[in-house]
Design an enzyme around this catalytic site. Structure first.
Site, mmCIF file in Angstrom:
data_model
loop_
_atom_site.group_PDB
_atom_site.id
_atom_site.type_symbol
_atom_site.label_atom_id
_atom_site.label_comp_id
_atom_site.label_asym_id
_atom_site.label_seq_id
_atom_site.Cartn_x
_atom_site.Cartn_y
_atom_site.Cartn_z
ATOM 1 N N LYS A 150 0.862 -1.188 0.000
ATOM 2 C CA LYS A 150 0.000 0.000 0.000
ATOM 3 C C LYS A 150 0.893 1.230 0.000
ATOM 4 O O LYS A 150 2.035 1.175 0.458
ATOM 5 C CB LYS A 150 -0.882 0.018 1.256
ATOM 6 C CG LYS A 150 -2.106 0.899 1.117
ATOM 7 C CD LYS A 150 -3.215 0.165 0.404
ATOM 8 C CE LYS A 150 -4.452 1.015 0.257
ATOM 9 N NZ LYS A 150 -5.588 0.207 -0.234
HETATM 10 P P1 NAD Z 1 -13.410 7.928 -2.684
HETATM 11 O O1 NAD Z 1 -12.388 8.948 -2.387
HETATM 12 O O2 NAD Z 1 -13.858 7.706 -4.089
HETATM 13 O O3 NAD Z 1 -14.747 8.203 -1.827
HETATM 14 C C1 NAD Z 1 -14.769 8.353 -0.437
HETATM 15 C C2 NAD Z 1 -16.154 8.863 -0.037
HETATM 16 O O4 NAD Z 1 -16.236 8.930 1.381
HETATM 17 C C3 NAD Z 1 -16.485 10.248 -0.559
HETATM 18 O O5 NAD Z 1 -17.852 10.292 -0.957
HETATM 19 C C4 NAD Z 1 -16.287 11.122 0.687
HETATM 20 O O6 NAD Z 1 -17.042 12.339 0.637
HETATM 21 C C5 NAD Z 1 -16.791 10.186 1.735
HETATM 22 N N1 NAD Z 1 -16.416 10.537 3.104
HETATM 23 C C6 NAD Z 1 -15.218 10.970 3.561
HETATM 24 N N2 NAD Z 1 -15.313 11.233 4.877
HETATM 25 C C7 NAD Z 1 -16.582 10.949 5.242
HETATM 26 C C8 NAD Z 1 -17.296 11.008 6.465
HETATM 27 N N3 NAD Z 1 -16.692 11.416 7.586
HETATM 28 N N4 NAD Z 1 -18.604 10.642 6.468
HETATM 29 C C9 NAD Z 1 -19.216 10.227 5.346
HETATM 30 N N5 NAD Z 1 -18.594 10.146 4.169
HETATM 31 C C10 NAD Z 1 -17.288 10.501 4.123
HETATM 32 O O7 NAD Z 1 -12.852 6.582 -2.044
HETATM 33 P P2 NAD Z 1 -13.206 5.083 -2.439
HETATM 34 O O8 NAD Z 1 -12.251 4.648 -3.495
HETATM 35 O O9 NAD Z 1 -14.665 4.959 -2.646
HETATM 36 O O10 NAD Z 1 -12.768 4.321 -1.107
HETATM 37 C C11 NAD Z 1 -13.611 4.243 0.026
HETATM 38 C C12 NAD Z 1 -13.106 3.143 0.952
HETATM 39 O O11 NAD Z 1 -13.101 1.905 0.232
HETATM 40 C C13 NAD Z 1 -11.690 3.315 1.477
HETATM 41 O O12 NAD Z 1 -11.625 2.778 2.775
HETATM 42 C C14 NAD Z 1 -10.860 2.468 0.527
HETATM 43 O O13 NAD Z 1 -9.652 2.027 1.108
HETATM 44 C C15 NAD Z 1 -11.807 1.318 0.302
HETATM 45 N N6 NAD Z 1 -11.527 0.580 -0.942
HETATM 46 C C16 NAD Z 1 -11.557 1.195 -2.167
HETATM 47 C C17 NAD Z 1 -11.320 0.441 -3.307
HETATM 48 C C18 NAD Z 1 -11.396 1.045 -4.684
HETATM 49 O O14 NAD Z 1 -11.308 0.277 -5.667
HETATM 50 N N7 NAD Z 1 -11.609 2.327 -4.830
HETATM 51 C C19 NAD Z 1 -11.001 -0.929 -3.196
HETATM 52 C C20 NAD Z 1 -10.987 -1.520 -1.945
HETATM 53 C C21 NAD Z 1 -11.251 -0.754 -0.815
#
Ligand code: NAD
Length: 412
Positions: free
Chosen positions: A102
């Site tokens: 990571k």
């Molecule tokens: P992203 O940046 O696209 O979206 C994150 C979202 O969370 C946004 O809508 C943001 O406004 C919201 N957010 C932030 N703080 C918040 C709060 N306090 N309350 C409510 N909403 C809040 O990120 P993502 O890629 O969707 O990733 C989200 C999670 O999923 C992370 O933990 C990431 O590690 C995990 N993840 C992502 C992927 C991927 O393919 N993108 C894969 C596996 C895991």
């Protein structure tokens, strides 16, 4: 508890079941390499700013290491270390030929211009390009990064090493990305929700859902679940939570955010609540899909959902996890629940190496097959050992990494 301690706590629960000796636990838990680098870049006004960037390579017994790049103010070495270990266990649960890594930079991308983000990304690649590569460590998007960042990363890396798009995944589709990568994590969350409900003999139409986070994972999960007839009563992002007990009109919410730079701010089709209130709503299924550590000792007693699917990485801390388990809450753990993204990243890497492009149908079918097999194995393990789905998933993962380490000779 620090994020890496939480991840190791879950590891140890499974290691206890497997009766692993201490020396083996230490070997499996300690990262192979941790790199902290200076990232100096020019702001648009000409000033030079300097921040820290990290890449942690946790384990490569099962193949090249794989894991996202996170741009978020809370990023530090310990968080990256925890997420790198989760990637080792995640790739093993879904049986991809990868290890775990990571990376991240402690910046808030919303406060930076696109050109500044590009310069930061290129400066970061300048510092870490020697330790990443298609056969060693392959980054991907995570919070705060997207296909554009991946394209800059690849372009900068290729300046040193020559053409090789397999160095990173999550690229734009027209730039050697894979069809279906962007939707993959959310789609996987949705697919697994349907499978879990079948196992529990429950109906989607009678399962109300709340989703925290409406970014890549949350929005695609919402789309899939709506099409599968789940009533989604609340969604949230940094601007707040949006609640309609009769069910939100998700296609309308999605088109609103498309026109509003991805944000839910100002959405009028629902009652607005504080962002954190979403977690405590009286729903059947809760999907945290934003940050880590959002369900903890402060709010665990007020969580009312009976099912939780961890779209985000590490959203539940160990203390809360224990209490929820005691109350009979069923939790589908992150290392399985959000593995759709790394699965399609693997398909992208495979396509790049084959110089061949798959159809969207093929990507979706193979994703469905991979997640179904993993889900069934974890479910069976959980039933036969009478342990939680989380411990079952860790048991499967640890067994696979342990076996690969044994075959390679432990000290590789
Ligand atoms: P992203 O940046 O696209 O979206 C994150 C979202 O969370 C946004 O809508 C943001 O406004 C919201 N957010 C932030 N703080 C918040 C709060 N306090 N309350 C409510 N909403 C809040 O990120 P993502 O890629 O969707 O990733 C989200 C999670 O999923 C992370 O933990 C990431 O590690 C995990 N993840 C992502 C992927 C991927 O393919 N993108 C894969 C596996 C895991």
């Amino acid at each position: 508890m620090r994020p890496s301690e939480a991840t190791n706590y879950y590891f140890n629960q499974a290691a206890d079941q497997l009766e692993l000796p201490d020396w083996m636990r230490k070997l499996l838990v300690m990262p192979k390499r941790e790199m902290t680098v200076q990232v100096a870049y020019e702001r648009d006004d000409g000033r030079i700013d300097t921040v820290l960037g990290y890449r942690v390579q946790h384990d490569n017994a099962r193949g090249p290491m794989k894991g996202g790049l996170r741009y978020h103010p809370a990023v530090d070495l310990d968080e990256v270390r925890s997420l790198a270990a989760l990637m080792t266990w995640k790739t093993a649960v879904v049986d991809l030929p990868y290890g775990g890594a990571k990376g991240g930079i402690g910046i808030d991308p919303r406060t930076l211009s696109k050109r500044e983000l590009e310069r930061i990304t290129r400066a970061f690649v300048d510092q870490i390009h020697e330790i990443v590569g298609p056969d060693s460590d392959i980054p991907a998007p995570d919070m705060g990064t997207n296909h554009e960042v991946m394209a800059w990363f690849r372009n900068q890396w290729e300046k040193y090493h020559g053409f090789n798009p397999a160095v990173i995944t999550g690229k734009p589709v027209e730039e050697y990305g894979s069809r279906g990568r962007e939707e993959a994590t959310g789609r996987g969350v949705g697919t697994l929700a349907v499978k879990m409900l079948k196992r529990l003999n429950r109906k989607p139409e009678q399962t109300t859902v709340a989703i925290q986070g409406f970014g890549n994972v949350g929005s695609h999960a919402a789309k899939y679940l709506t099409e599968a007839a789940f009533p989604i009563v609340a969604v949230s992002d940094v601007s707040g939570a949006y609640f309609n007990p009769k069910g939100l009109n998700i296609p309308e919410v999605l088109s609103y955010t498309l026109k509003n730079k991805g944000s839910l701010e100002g959405y009028q089709g629902a009652q607005r609540l504080d962002a954190d209130a979403l977690l405590e709503l009286d729903v059947q299924l809760l999907i945290p899909a934003a940050l880590g550590d959002v369900i903890n000792h402060n709010n665990v007693d007020r969580i009312r959902a009976g099912l939780i699917i961890e779209g985000a990485n590490g959203p539940i801390d160990p203390e809360a996890d224990t209490k929820l388990k005691e109350r009979g809450v069923i939790i589908l753990p992150d290392i399985l629940a959000n593995a759709g993204g790394v699965t399609v990243s693997y398909f992208e890497w495979a396509q790049n190496r084959q110089h061949y492009r798959w159809t969207l149908d093929r990507v979706r079918q193979e994703l469905d097959r991979t997640l179904s097999e993993a889900f069934e194995s974890v479910w069976q393990e959980s039933v036969s050992r009478k342990v939680s789905l989380r411990t079952a998933a860790f048991i499967l993962a640890i067994q696979r990494v342990k076996r690969a380490s044994e075959l390679a000779g432990w000290m590789v």
